[in-house]
Design a protein around this motif. Structure first.
Motif, PDB file in Angstrom:
ATOM      1  N   LYS A  91       3.585   8.095  -8.717  1.00 28.18           N
ATOM      2  CA  LYS A  91       3.487   9.042  -9.221  1.00 28.18           C
ATOM      3  C   LYS A  91       2.314   8.911 -11.027  1.00 28.18           C
ATOM      4  O   LYS A  91       3.344   8.509 -11.322  1.00 28.18           O
ATOM      5  CB  LYS A  91       4.040  10.610  -9.789  1.00 28.18           C
ATOM      6  CG  LYS A  91       4.463  10.727  -7.986  1.00 28.18           C
ATOM      7  CD  LYS A  91       3.759  10.662  -7.080  1.00 28.18           C
ATOM      8  CE  LYS A  91       4.463  11.367  -5.411  1.00 28.18           C
ATOM      9  NZ  LYS A  91       3.143  10.986  -4.449  1.00 28.18           N
TER      10      LYS A  91
ATOM     11  N   LEU B 259       0.917  -1.343  -0.062  1.00 26.20           N
ATOM     12  CA  LEU B 259       0.046   0.117   0.244  1.00 26.20           C
ATOM     13  C   LEU B 259       1.012   1.495  -0.012  1.00 26.20           C
ATOM     14  O   LEU B 259       1.032   2.101  -0.678  1.00 26.20           O
ATOM     15  CB  LEU B 259      -0.541  -0.007   1.427  1.00 26.20           C
ATOM     16  CG  LEU B 259      -1.883   1.512   1.314  1.00 26.20           C
ATOM     17  CD1 LEU B 259      -2.751   1.228   0.322  1.00 26.20           C
ATOM     18  CD2 LEU B 259      -2.018   1.355   2.468  1.00 26.20           C
ATOM     19  N   GLU B 260       2.157   1.410   0.607  1.00 28.13           N
ATOM     20  CA  GLU B 260       2.981   2.083   0.543  1.00 28.13           C
ATOM     21  C   GLU B 260       3.746   3.087  -0.402  1.00 28.13           C
ATOM     22  O   GLU B 260       3.329   4.084  -0.670  1.00 28.13           O
ATOM     23  CB  GLU B 260       3.688   2.142   1.692  1.00 28.13           C
ATOM     24  CG  GLU B 260       3.536   2.416   3.214  1.00 28.13           C
ATOM     25  CD  GLU B 260       4.041   1.691   4.588  1.00 28.13           C
ATOM     26  OE1 GLU B 260       5.423   1.821   3.946  1.00 28.13           O
ATOM     27  OE2 GLU B 260       3.837   1.634   5.351  1.00 28.13           O
TER      28      GLU B 260
ATOM     29  N   ILE C  43      -7.908   0.447  -6.648  1.00 25.46           N
ATOM     30  CA  ILE C  43      -6.881   2.041  -7.581  1.00 25.46           C
ATOM     31  C   ILE C  43      -8.335   1.818  -8.249  1.00 25.46           C
ATOM     32  O   ILE C  43      -8.505   1.563  -9.485  1.00 25.46           O
ATOM     33  CB  ILE C  43      -5.786   1.724  -8.299  1.00 25.46           C
ATOM     34  CG1 ILE C  43      -4.896   0.724  -7.590  1.00 25.46           C
ATOM     35  CG2 ILE C  43      -5.167   2.857  -8.662  1.00 25.46           C
ATOM     36  CD1 ILE C  43      -3.594  -0.104  -7.296  1.00 25.46           C
TER      37      ILE C  43
ATOM     38  N   ILE D 242      -6.848  -3.940  -2.180  1.00 23.75           N
ATOM     39  CA  ILE D 242      -6.136  -2.766  -2.228  1.00 23.75           C
ATOM     40  C   ILE D 242      -7.200  -2.659  -3.381  1.00 23.75           C
ATOM     41  O   ILE D 242      -6.678  -2.859  -5.073  1.00 23.75           O
ATOM     42  CB  ILE D 242      -4.624  -2.415  -2.597  1.00 23.75           C
ATOM     43  CG1 ILE D 242      -3.838  -2.751  -1.667  1.00 23.75           C
ATOM     44  CG2 ILE D 242      -4.892  -1.173  -3.078  1.00 23.75           C
ATOM     45  CD1 ILE D 242      -2.671  -2.641  -1.944  1.00 23.75           C
TER      46      ILE D 242
ATOM     47  N   ARG E  15       0.557   4.172  -2.846  1.00 22.34           N
ATOM     48  CA  ARG E  15       0.522   5.113  -2.660  1.00 22.34           C
ATOM     49  C   ARG E  15       1.633   6.312  -3.146  1.00 22.34           C
ATOM     50  O   ARG E  15       1.379   7.244  -3.134  1.00 22.34           O
ATOM     51  CB  ARG E  15       0.281   5.651  -1.215  1.00 22.34           C
ATOM     52  CG  ARG E  15      -1.374   5.439  -0.647  1.00 22.34           C
ATOM     53  CD  ARG E  15      -1.458   5.484   0.637  1.00 22.34           C
ATOM     54  NE  ARG E  15      -2.506   4.872   1.224  1.00 22.34           N
ATOM     55  CZ  ARG E  15      -3.850   5.192   0.971  1.00 22.34           C
ATOM     56  NH1 ARG E  15      -3.984   6.234  -0.317  1.00 22.34           N
ATOM     57  NH2 ARG E  15      -4.903   3.940   1.104  1.00 22.34           N
ATOM     58  N   GLN E  16       3.127   6.264  -3.438  1.00 27.22           N
ATOM     59  CA  GLN E  16       3.958   6.595  -4.216  1.00 27.22           C
ATOM     60  C   GLN E  16       3.832   6.679  -5.341  1.00 27.22           C
ATOM     61  O   GLN E  16       3.982   7.155  -5.734  1.00 27.22           O
ATOM     62  CB  GLN E  16       5.466   6.159  -3.364  1.00 27.22           C
ATOM     63  CG  GLN E  16       5.347   6.479  -1.960  1.00 27.22           C
ATOM     64  CD  GLN E  16       7.058   5.771  -1.120  1.00 27.22           C
ATOM     65  OE1 GLN E  16       7.771   4.787  -2.633  1.00 27.22           O
ATOM     66  NE2 GLN E  16       6.842   5.150  -0.536  1.00 27.22           N
TER      67      GLN E  16
ATOM     68  N   ASP F  39      -6.785   7.831  -6.681  1.00 26.11           N
ATOM     69  CA  ASP F  39      -7.855   7.205  -6.130  1.00 26.11           C
ATOM     70  C   ASP F  39      -7.318   5.788  -5.749  1.00 26.11           C
ATOM     71  O   ASP F  39      -7.108   5.047  -6.146  1.00 26.11           O
ATOM     72  CB  ASP F  39      -9.132   7.403  -5.345  1.00 26.11           C
ATOM     73  CG  ASP F  39      -9.674   8.110  -3.796  1.00 26.11           C
ATOM     74  OD1 ASP F  39      -8.756   7.457  -2.674  1.00 26.11           O
ATOM     75  OD2 ASP F  39     -10.589   6.947  -3.780  1.00 26.11           O
ATOM     76  N   ILE F  40      -7.034   5.943  -4.464  1.00 29.32           N
ATOM     77  CA  ILE F  40      -6.644   4.852  -3.671  1.00 29.32           C
ATOM     78  C   ILE F  40      -7.000   4.129  -2.280  1.00 29.32           C
ATOM     79  O   ILE F  40      -7.378   4.805  -1.476  1.00 29.32           O
ATOM     80  CB  ILE F  40      -4.871   3.921  -3.619  1.00 29.32           C
ATOM     81  CG1 ILE F  40      -3.648   4.671  -4.907  1.00 29.32           C
ATOM     82  CG2 ILE F  40      -4.605   2.453  -3.157  1.00 29.32           C
ATOM     83  CD1 ILE F  40      -3.035   4.582  -5.310  1.00 29.32           C
ATOM     84  N   ARG F  41      -8.034   3.339  -2.185  1.00 30.54           N
ATOM     85  CA  ARG F  41      -8.686   2.505  -0.955  1.00 30.54           C
ATOM     86  C   ARG F  41      -8.024   1.065  -0.695  1.00 30.54           C
ATOM     87  O   ARG F  41      -7.982   0.160  -0.978  1.00 30.54           O
ATOM     88  CB  ARG F  41     -10.032   2.840  -0.841  1.00 30.54           C
ATOM     89  CG  ARG F  41     -10.387   4.103  -1.297  1.00 30.54           C
ATOM     90  CD  ARG F  41     -11.386   4.138  -1.559  1.00 30.54           C
ATOM     91  NE  ARG F  41     -12.155   2.961  -2.698  1.00 30.54           N
ATOM     92  CZ  ARG F  41     -12.186   3.396  -4.376  1.00 30.54           C
ATOM     93  NH1 ARG F  41     -11.531   5.100  -4.645  1.00 30.54           N
ATOM     94  NH2 ARG F  41     -13.012   2.698  -4.522  1.00 30.54           N
TER      95      ARG F  41
END
Length: 105
Positions: free
Chosen positions: A30, A23-24, A46, A44, A27-28, A36-38
């Motif tokens: 780009k 997940l980390e 996307i 996960i 989230r990085q 959005d990411i949930r």
């Protein structure tokens, strides 16, 4: 069975909950294609600014399988036994697929 033994092994579920590296890393990422990411544990979602079918096609070329959800969301859903290295490799394959797709949109 072996699956039941693994799932009931002391500390197994705690280890799954602690696997935040995927997940980390997601989230990085780009990419203008990600809106959005949930996440809930290793499930996960996307959300994309394009059709999920387009990204799934690019991911298949990278040998990464994603699950479609709706028309513009994909699920990144690794197995509970996934290692941190495997998560990193999956995210890298997704990054390449997003980059390739962004060249066409």
């Amino acid at each position: 069975s072996e699956v039941v033994k693994l799932l009931t092994q002391a500390g197994f579920l705690e280890q799954v909950i602690e696997k935040k590296v995927g997940l980390e890393l997601l989230r990085q990422l780009k990419s203008p294609l990600i809106t959005d990411i949930r996440a809930m544990g290793l499930m996960i979602g996307i959300e994309l600014s394009c059709s999920n079918r387009l990204l799934i096609e690019q991911c298949i070329k990278q040998k990464l399988l994603l699950i479609p959800a709706g028309s513009n969301t994909v699920r990144f859903y690794p197995p509970l036994t996934v290692s941190d290295e495997e998560l990193k490799e999956g995210v890298e394959r997704l990054r390449v697929a997003l980059k390739e797709l962004s060249l066409y949109l």
